[in-house]
Design an enzyme around this catalytic site. Structure first.
Site, PDB file in Angstrom:
ATOM      1  N   LEU A  82     -17.781   4.348 -20.155  1.00  0.00           N
ATOM      2  CA  LEU A  82     -18.458   4.021 -21.407  1.00  0.00           C
ATOM      3  C   LEU A  82     -17.769   2.903 -22.187  1.00  0.00           C
ATOM      4  O   LEU A  82     -18.416   1.884 -22.519  1.00  0.00           O
ATOM      5  CB  LEU A  82     -18.561   5.268 -22.288  1.00  0.00           C
ATOM      6  N   SER A 109      -6.412  14.597 -13.662  1.00  0.00           N
ATOM      7  CA  SER A 109      -7.601  14.249 -14.445  1.00  0.00           C
ATOM      8  C   SER A 109      -8.354  15.491 -14.887  1.00  0.00           C
ATOM      9  O   SER A 109      -8.321  16.521 -14.217  1.00  0.00           O
ATOM     10  CB  SER A 109      -8.530  13.387 -13.579  1.00  0.00           C
ATOM     11  N   TYR A 166     -13.876  12.664  -6.088  1.00  0.00           N
ATOM     12  CA  TYR A 166     -12.675  12.155  -6.791  1.00  0.00           C
ATOM     13  C   TYR A 166     -11.918  13.325  -7.431  1.00  0.00           C
ATOM     14  O   TYR A 166     -10.714  13.485  -7.240  1.00  0.00           O
ATOM     15  CB  TYR A 166     -13.079  11.132  -7.855  1.00  0.00           C
ATOM     16  N   LYS A 211      -8.072  15.139  -6.686  1.00  0.00           N
ATOM     17  CA  LYS A 211      -7.056  15.472  -7.703  1.00  0.00           C
ATOM     18  C   LYS A 211      -6.682  16.955  -7.606  1.00  0.00           C
ATOM     19  O   LYS A 211      -5.511  17.320  -7.712  1.00  0.00           O
ATOM     20  CB  LYS A 211      -7.578  15.139  -9.100  1.00  0.00           C
ATOM     21  N   ASP A 216       0.880  -1.167   0.000  1.00  0.00           N
ATOM     22  CA  ASP A 216       0.000   0.000   0.000  1.00  0.00           C
ATOM     23  C   ASP A 216       0.918   1.218   0.000  1.00  0.00           C
ATOM     24  O   ASP A 216       1.752   1.372   0.901  1.00  0.00           O
ATOM     25  CB  ASP A 216      -0.879  -0.017   1.263  1.00  0.00           C
TER      26      ASP A 216
HETATM   27  C1  WQD Z   1     -18.379   9.114 -20.745  1.00  0.00           C
HETATM   28  C2  WQD Z   1     -19.741   9.445 -21.335  1.00  0.00           C
HETATM   29  C3  WQD Z   1     -21.548   9.268 -19.768  1.00  0.00           C
HETATM   30  C4  WQD Z   1     -21.244   4.928 -19.226  1.00  0.00           C
HETATM   31  C5  WQD Z   1     -14.574   9.312 -16.206  1.00  0.00           C
HETATM   32  C6  WQD Z   1     -14.060   9.848 -14.952  1.00  0.00           C
HETATM   33  C7  WQD Z   1     -12.810  10.625 -15.170  1.00  0.00           C
HETATM   34  C8  WQD Z   1     -11.840   9.878 -16.018  1.00  0.00           C
HETATM   35  C9  WQD Z   1     -12.481   9.322 -17.274  1.00  0.00           C
HETATM   36  C10 WQD Z   1     -10.127   9.138 -14.523  1.00  0.00           C
HETATM   37  C11 WQD Z   1     -20.602  10.279 -20.408  1.00  0.00           C
HETATM   38  C12 WQD Z   1     -21.697   8.232 -20.878  1.00  0.00           C
HETATM   39  C13 WQD Z   1     -21.021   6.240 -19.636  1.00  0.00           C
HETATM   40  C14 WQD Z   1     -22.440   4.266 -19.612  1.00  0.00           C
HETATM   41  C15 WQD Z   1     -23.117   6.238 -20.802  1.00  0.00           C
HETATM   42  N1  WQD Z   1     -11.241   8.855 -15.269  1.00  0.00           N
HETATM   43  N2  WQD Z   1     -21.945   6.870 -20.406  1.00  0.00           N
HETATM   44  N3  WQD Z   1     -23.332   4.951 -20.387  1.00  0.00           N
HETATM   45  O1  WQD Z   1     -17.494  10.277 -16.703  1.00  0.00           O
HETATM   46  O2  WQD Z   1     -16.386  11.376 -18.746  1.00  0.00           O
HETATM   47  O3  WQD Z   1     -14.980  10.393 -16.987  1.00  0.00           O
HETATM   48  O4  WQD Z   1     -13.589   8.571 -16.864  1.00  0.00           O
HETATM   49  O5  WQD Z   1      -9.512  10.139 -14.470  1.00  0.00           O
HETATM   50  O6  WQD Z   1     -12.311  10.842 -13.897  1.00  0.00           O
HETATM   51  O7  WQD Z   1     -15.020  10.759 -14.474  1.00  0.00           O
HETATM   52  O8  WQD Z   1     -16.285   8.891 -18.453  1.00  0.00           O
HETATM   53  O9  WQD Z   1     -16.802   6.826 -19.624  1.00  0.00           O
HETATM   54  O10 WQD Z   1     -17.957   7.268 -17.416  1.00  0.00           O
HETATM   55  O11 WQD Z   1     -18.603   8.586 -19.423  1.00  0.00           O
HETATM   56  O12 WQD Z   1     -23.971   6.824 -21.501  1.00  0.00           O
HETATM   57  O13 WQD Z   1     -22.704   3.071 -19.267  1.00  0.00           O
HETATM   58  O14 WQD Z   1     -20.456   8.230 -21.559  1.00  0.00           O
HETATM   59  O15 WQD Z   1     -22.799   9.835 -19.437  1.00  0.00           O
HETATM   60  O16 WQD Z   1     -21.347  11.179 -21.202  1.00  0.00           O
HETATM   61  P1  WQD Z   1     -16.397  10.309 -17.725  1.00  0.00           P
HETATM   62  P2  WQD Z   1     -17.414   7.799 -18.685  1.00  0.00           P
END
Ligand code: WQD
Length: 333
Positions: A199, A124, A149, A153, A58
């Site tokens: 996503l 981020s 989160y 950062k 850790d």
């Molecule tokens: C992208 C888009 C969702 C999932 C996150 C973290 C950020 C960084 C990158 C570390 C959005 C849409 C998502 C789903 C969907 N990580 N979506 N259905 O939230 O931009 O950023 O990852 O640093 O800290 O916040 O990424 O991929 O979750 O979402 O429609 O099942 O896809 O609404 O518009 P995000 P994400």
């Protein structure tokens, strides 16, 4: 030259480890495997034909971390260790503040004790607060983070900047936009534990049959097609940015912040269409309500990294979709 990767067994860290090894660095990984598995280490060594110096610890444990520094004498550190799920940070803020801040404070104290003065920090795009104008530029004054989160950062960036100001540390802070994709070997990639929050890993599991359909979180945003827009960047481009950040220290000290993105935003439905076209698959989806904490549109201004690091993203959305799918198929077998 030994480079220590804290959290180096994770999705981003493992791709950085490959890039560093292939660029001639020696790599030390300190990881507690809370969000990764040891198979990643074997995969990195298989891809590169080189060995990793691994410490299962850790990073917040100063006694153990001190032993890592004593045994490996790193000349630089890339700090990735930390929890990173936005939704989880909203439901468990204290766990996020305790872990992410403690890991950083322990690391900086041990670095100072060992006169290790080069730090690359994995930050981020979530540090850019709600309502800032687009594209995000590094000079922006950071507003209120949209989740705990992102707040960790922001705090860690401030801790690093204050530590640079007191004189012994040089730092490069890299603000990641949306890393996706996988190494072309398909031996490493994004494999979140449980149901994916993000996503692309969700689409990957729909594509390999692990999940039935994608839920699109809202189509009533003020964007081209109503769905959320993000700046997706291939994880190998992101990894290359870290090698360029290490080189930056050769002629620079102090602290610099860089966006690592492509500067181009794609909507959720555009990503779905790109994934289907690149891989000849169908991604069934349904439109559901918005997700708490989501912003409509996020994308980077990437001029600074180009001008000062000589770095820019080269891989395309098609590359991201193809490499993601190749890894998803391997994972399914
Ligand atoms: C992208 C888009 C969702 C999932 C996150 C973290 C950020 C960084 C990158 C570390 C959005 C849409 C998502 C789903 C969907 N990580 N979506 N259905 O939230 O931009 O950023 O990852 O640093 O800290 O916040 O990424 O991929 O979750 O979402 O429609 O099942 O896809 O609404 O518009 P995000 P994400």
């Amino acid at each position: 030259m030994n480079v220590l990767l804290t959290g180096g067994a994770g999705y981003i860290g493992s791709h950085i480890a490959v890039e560093l090894l292939e660029s001639g660095y020696d790599v030390v990984i300190a990881d507690n495997f809370s969000n990764s598995d040891k198979g990643v280490i074997t995969a990195i060594e298989k891809i590169t034909g080189k060995r990793i110096d691994l410490f299962e610890i850790d990073v917040a444990d100063k006694v153990k971390l001190n032993e890592v520094f004593e045994q490996t004498k790193p000349e630089a550190v890339i700090h990735l260790a930390g929890f990173k799920a936005v939704g989880e940070s909203v439901s468990k803020p204290l766990m996020y503040y305790r872990n992410n801040i403690d890991c950083t404070l322990s690391l900086l104290e041990i670095m100072e004790a060992h006169n290790v003065n080069k730090l690359v920090f994995s930050s981020s795009a979530t540090v850019y607060g709600i309502g800032e104008r687009l594209p995000y530029t590094e000079e922006m004054l950071l507003g209120e983070a949209s989740n705990p989160y992102g707040a960790t950062k922001q705090m860690i960036e401030r801790i690093i900047m204050d530590t640079v100001s007191c004189g012994w540390l040089s730092a490069v802070i890299l603000r990641y936009f949306n890393p996706v994709g996988a190494h072309q070997s398909a031996l490493i990639g994004e494999k979140p534990q449980g149901i994916p929050n993000n996503l692309m890993p969700y689409i990957m599991q729909v594509a390999n049959g692990s999940l039935p359909e994608l839920r699109v979180y809202g189509n009533d945003y003020p964007t081209r097609d109503g769905t959320g827009v993000r700046d997706y960047i291939h994880v190998m481009d992101l990894a290359k940015g870290h090698v360029d950040a290490l080189k930056y220290f050769q002629d620079n000290d102090g602290v610099e912040v860089f966006n690592l993105g492509t500067g181009v935003g794609y909507s959720v439905l555009e990503i779905v269409a790109a994934f289907e076209k690149a891989n000849g698959v169908k991604i069934p989806y349904s439109i559901v309500g918005r997700r708490d904490g989501d912003l409509a549109e996020v994308y980077a201004d990437v001029k600074k990294a180009k001008n000062l690091l000589g770095w820019n993203a080269k891989l395309t959305i098609e590359d991201m979709c193809k490499d993601s799918y190749a890894f998803a198929l391997i994972e399914k077998t």
